[in-house]
Write an enzyme that holds these catalytic residues in place. Sequence first.
Site, PDB file in Angstrom:
ATOM      1  N   HIS A 138       0.856  -1.186   0.000  1.00 23.61           N
ATOM      2  CA  HIS A 138       0.000   0.000   0.000  1.00 23.61           C
ATOM      3  C   HIS A 138       0.895   1.239   0.000  1.00 23.61           C
ATOM      4  CE1 HIS A 138       0.905  -0.606   4.254  1.00 23.61           C
ATOM      5  NE2 HIS A 138       0.428   0.593   4.538  1.00 23.61           N
TER       6      HIS A 138
ATOM      7  N   ASP B 279       5.794   4.625   5.177  1.00 22.69           N
ATOM      8  CA  ASP B 279       6.780   3.686   5.706  1.00 22.69           C
ATOM      9  C   ASP B 279       6.880   2.412   4.874  1.00 22.69           C
ATOM     10  OD1 ASP B 279       4.143   3.340   6.746  1.00 22.69           O
ATOM     11  OD2 ASP B 279       4.868   1.930   8.239  1.00 22.69           O
ATOM     12  N   HIS B 280       6.021   2.293   3.860  1.00 24.66           N
ATOM     13  CA  HIS B 280       6.055   1.130   2.982  1.00 24.66           C
ATOM     14  C   HIS B 280       6.472   1.468   1.551  1.00 24.66           C
ATOM     15  CE1 HIS B 280       3.995  -1.639   5.856  1.00 24.66           C
ATOM     16  NE2 HIS B 280       3.600  -0.474   6.334  1.00 24.66           N
TER      17      HIS B 280
ATOM     18  N   ASP C  45       0.158  -4.211   6.940  1.00 24.36           N
ATOM     19  CA  ASP C  45      -0.897  -3.470   7.611  1.00 24.36           C
ATOM     20  C   ASP C  45      -2.318  -3.946   7.302  1.00 24.36           C
ATOM     21  OD1 ASP C  45       1.513  -2.201   7.811  1.00 24.36           O
ATOM     22  OD2 ASP C  45       0.686  -0.184   7.678  1.00 24.36           O
TER      23      ASP C  45
ATOM     24  N   HIS D  64       7.597  -5.070  11.738  1.00 24.61           N
ATOM     25  CA  HIS D  64       6.767  -3.849  11.688  1.00 24.61           C
ATOM     26  C   HIS D  64       6.352  -3.433  13.105  1.00 24.61           C
ATOM     27  CE1 HIS D  64       3.365  -1.168  10.557  1.00 24.61           C
ATOM     28  NE2 HIS D  64       4.051  -1.017   9.425  1.00 24.61           N
TER      29      HIS D  64
END
Length: 304
Positions: free
Chosen positions: A63, A67-68, A208, A266
């Site tokens: 997504h 942070d990704h 997430d 994570h």
Amino acid sequence: MSNRELVVLGTASQVPTRHRNQNGYLLMWDDEGFLFDPGEGTQRQMLLAGVASSRITRLCLTHFHGDHCLGVPGVVQRLSLDDVKHPVRAYFPESGREFFARLRHASVFHERADLLEFPVSGDGPVAEGSFGVLQARGLDHPVDAVGYRLVEPDGRRFVPELLARHGITGPVVGMLQRNGFLDTGTHRVRLADVTAPKPGQKFAFIMDTRMCDAVFALAEDADLLVIEATFLDEDAELAAQYGHLTASQAGRVAAQCNVRRLVLTHFSQRYPDAARHRDEAAEHYGGDIVVAEDLARIAVPPRR
């Protein structure tokens, strides 16, 4: 070094810490290199891990939270700077096309790499090759998010004792493999007569999300499951509110899905260390648990 292993480039969540970079995971799977969710600083983490940009063959984003994905510009530009010759295929939620375009062209550079875009629009296979099948499934997060599952087809392996029993040696073994049978002069030997099943390996990557059916479908029978464990049980309400999992939930998923090796990652910056994450996952899952650390290398378990 195993030819199938996970190189951990970052294990923090929204905020990096002194010891944890933002996300980044490179799965080295034979000749393929799947780079998942490169957060800010991934390019430097690859340098510290001793991994060249040429090892990347596929870029997989779950997504478009920063942070990704904020490491994408550096990785993309490094592919061109290093003059990587092979195509690199990028997968990401289709609703994030505009974000990917911005990341890909975040600054001025001479683009030489062959980066091919494959937006993910639904559940199912997104790529197939000698590595197997890469699948995606939609997750439950405040923004569009997908998880990934890599499945190697089942095969067969030669059993030396069975080959010897039929007197088959040398180059004719290759003939048997190509044709599926071999006439010895006295009888016909079929491939099934001298081989045994070789189960394909499975890898799952789940970031997430709240608990949902897709989490279990992705994790089913995974040899290696990389899954977020952002929160502890004491903050379960926050996890549900923001669309995340707890370490306990990750452990329950691993137990119910027959996972062989569970990798927790994570981690929220609110926790000084991840020892309690292991403990809470272990209350539900009695298998192999790895608390991911930056720059660690985690082998895919040997075949079942």
